[in-house]
Write a protein that holds these residues in place. Structure first.
Motif, PDB file in Angstrom:
ATOM      1  N   ALA A  52       0.829  -1.208   0.000  1.00 11.00           N
ATOM      2  CA  ALA A  52       0.000   0.000   0.000  1.00 11.00           C
ATOM      3  C   ALA A  52       0.865   1.260   0.000  1.00 11.00           C
ATOM      4  O   ALA A  52       0.602   2.212  -0.745  1.00 11.00           O
ATOM      5  CB  ALA A  52      -0.946  -0.002   1.198  1.00 11.00           C
ATOM      6  N   GLU A  53       1.907   1.276   0.825  1.00  8.79           N
ATOM      7  CA  GLU A  53       2.773   2.460   0.902  1.00  8.79           C
ATOM      8  C   GLU A  53       3.578   2.645  -0.379  1.00  8.79           C
ATOM      9  O   GLU A  53       3.730   3.766  -0.881  1.00  8.79           O
ATOM     10  CB  GLU A  53       3.695   2.376   2.113  1.00  8.79           C
ATOM     11  CG  GLU A  53       4.616   3.566   2.281  1.00  8.79           C
ATOM     12  CD  GLU A  53       3.914   4.910   2.490  1.00  8.79           C
ATOM     13  OE1 GLU A  53       4.595   5.947   2.377  1.00  8.79           O
ATOM     14  OE2 GLU A  53       2.691   4.939   2.771  1.00  8.79           O
ATOM     15  N   LEU A  54       4.114   1.558  -0.923  1.00  5.60           N
ATOM     16  CA  LEU A  54       4.864   1.671  -2.186  1.00  5.60           C
ATOM     17  C   LEU A  54       3.944   2.120  -3.314  1.00  5.60           C
ATOM     18  O   LEU A  54       4.335   2.938  -4.153  1.00  5.60           O
ATOM     19  CB  LEU A  54       5.545   0.343  -2.536  1.00  5.60           C
ATOM     20  CG  LEU A  54       6.686  -0.064  -1.610  1.00  5.60           C
ATOM     21  CD1 LEU A  54       7.173  -1.468  -1.951  1.00  5.60           C
ATOM     22  CD2 LEU A  54       7.836   0.939  -1.661  1.00  5.60           C
ATOM     23  N   ASN A  55       2.718   1.608  -3.329  1.00  5.19           N
ATOM     24  CA  ASN A  55       1.747   2.036  -4.338  1.00  5.19           C
ATOM     25  C   ASN A  55       1.439   3.522  -4.194  1.00  5.19           C
ATOM     26  O   ASN A  55       1.418   4.261  -5.182  1.00  5.19           O
ATOM     27  CB  ASN A  55       0.470   1.209  -4.223  1.00  5.19           C
ATOM     28  CG  ASN A  55      -0.467   1.447  -5.383  1.00  5.19           C
ATOM     29  OD1 ASN A  55      -0.145   1.155  -6.531  1.00  5.19           O
ATOM     30  ND2 ASN A  55      -1.638   1.988  -5.094  1.00  5.19           N
ATOM     31  N   ARG A  56       1.214   3.963  -2.952  1.00  2.00           N
ATOM     32  CA  ARG A  56       0.905   5.384  -2.708  1.00  2.00           C
ATOM     33  C   ARG A  56       2.038   6.277  -3.192  1.00  2.00           C
ATOM     34  O   ARG A  56       1.826   7.277  -3.863  1.00  2.00           O
ATOM     35  CB  ARG A  56       0.653   5.611  -1.208  1.00  2.00           C
ATOM     36  CG  ARG A  56       0.171   7.025  -0.878  1.00  2.00           C
ATOM     37  CD  ARG A  56       0.204   7.301   0.616  1.00  2.00           C
ATOM     38  NE  ARG A  56       1.552   7.322   1.164  1.00  2.00           N
ATOM     39  CZ  ARG A  56       2.451   8.304   0.951  1.00  2.00           C
ATOM     40  NH1 ARG A  56       2.153   9.328   0.196  1.00  2.00           N
ATOM     41  NH2 ARG A  56       3.654   8.252   1.503  1.00  2.00           N
ATOM     42  N   ARG A  57       3.272   5.885  -2.881  1.00  2.00           N
ATOM     43  CA  ARG A  57       4.427   6.698  -3.280  1.00  2.00           C
ATOM     44  C   ARG A  57       4.628   6.699  -4.789  1.00  2.00           C
ATOM     45  O   ARG A  57       4.955   7.742  -5.366  1.00  2.00           O
ATOM     46  CB  ARG A  57       5.691   6.216  -2.570  1.00  2.00           C
ATOM     47  CG  ARG A  57       5.671   6.525  -1.082  1.00  2.00           C
ATOM     48  CD  ARG A  57       6.959   6.140  -0.436  1.00  2.00           C
ATOM     49  NE  ARG A  57       6.914   6.287   1.008  1.00  2.00           N
ATOM     50  CZ  ARG A  57       7.985   6.413   1.764  1.00  2.00           C
ATOM     51  NH1 ARG A  57       9.192   6.390   1.246  1.00  2.00           N
ATOM     52  NH2 ARG A  57       7.857   6.538   3.067  1.00  2.00           N
TER      53      ARG A  57
END
Length: 168
Positions: free
Chosen positions: A37-42
């Motif tokens: 989720a965090e890698l996708n958001r970034r």
């Protein structure tokens, strides 16, 4: 109440995870979900790409000659995606100019996926920030022994999955 399990005609009771195993398993699930989720958001914020877009672009760009056409079935296998999911995703990426499709000369039903110049530019621009995020979120917080242990655990689990798939 939980039903007994049947393997090869033999009925057995479930082998529940003990507390230590359950903590490790739930930790793995939480890490995988939150990290993705965090890698996708970034990636979305930095490059306008989803993590799924990035995965497709990486698979295409890492071909031996840096972006040779790849059959859709080979790409689906490399990504461990269902072929229908990949097909829909490729259609969206093609509309954005990130990939192209070419007919397969020896198979009228087959198609190749190719990395477009726009897709190559997108992966080249996104990769530095993405690897920095992976370093920040994962590797900068681990020592060499932890990285080695994680790699060893991953290798062992992947080998068991491969064995199970080849047996079934």
């Amino acid at each position: 109440m939980c039903q007994p399990l049947a393997y090869d005609g033999v009925v057995t009771e479930p082998r529940w995870l003990d507390q230590r195993q359950q903590r490790a398993w739930r930790g793995h699930l939480a890490v995988a979900a939150r990290l993705q989720a965090e890698l996708n958001r970034r990636l979305q914020a930095d490059a306008g790409l989803s993590l799924a877009d990035f995965d497709v672009l990486v698979a295409l760009s890492e071909r031996g000659d840096g972006g040779a056409p790849l059959r859709v079935t080979e790409l689906a296998e490399a990504l461990q995606w269902e072929k229908s999911r990949l097909s829909h995703h490729l259609t969206r990426m093609q509309r954005r100019g990130l990939v192209g499709r070419e007919d397969c000369p020896d198979d009228a039903r087959g198609a190749f996926v190719v990395l477009s110049p726009t897709g190559r530019s997108a992966i080249e621009q996104a990769a530095p920030a993405h690897v920095a995020a992976v370093r920040e979120l994962v590797f900068d917080g681990l020592d060499d022994a932890q990285v080695d242990a994680w790699a060893a655990v991953s290798d062992a689990v992947l080998a068991r999955i491969a064995d199970a798939q080849s047996a079934g």
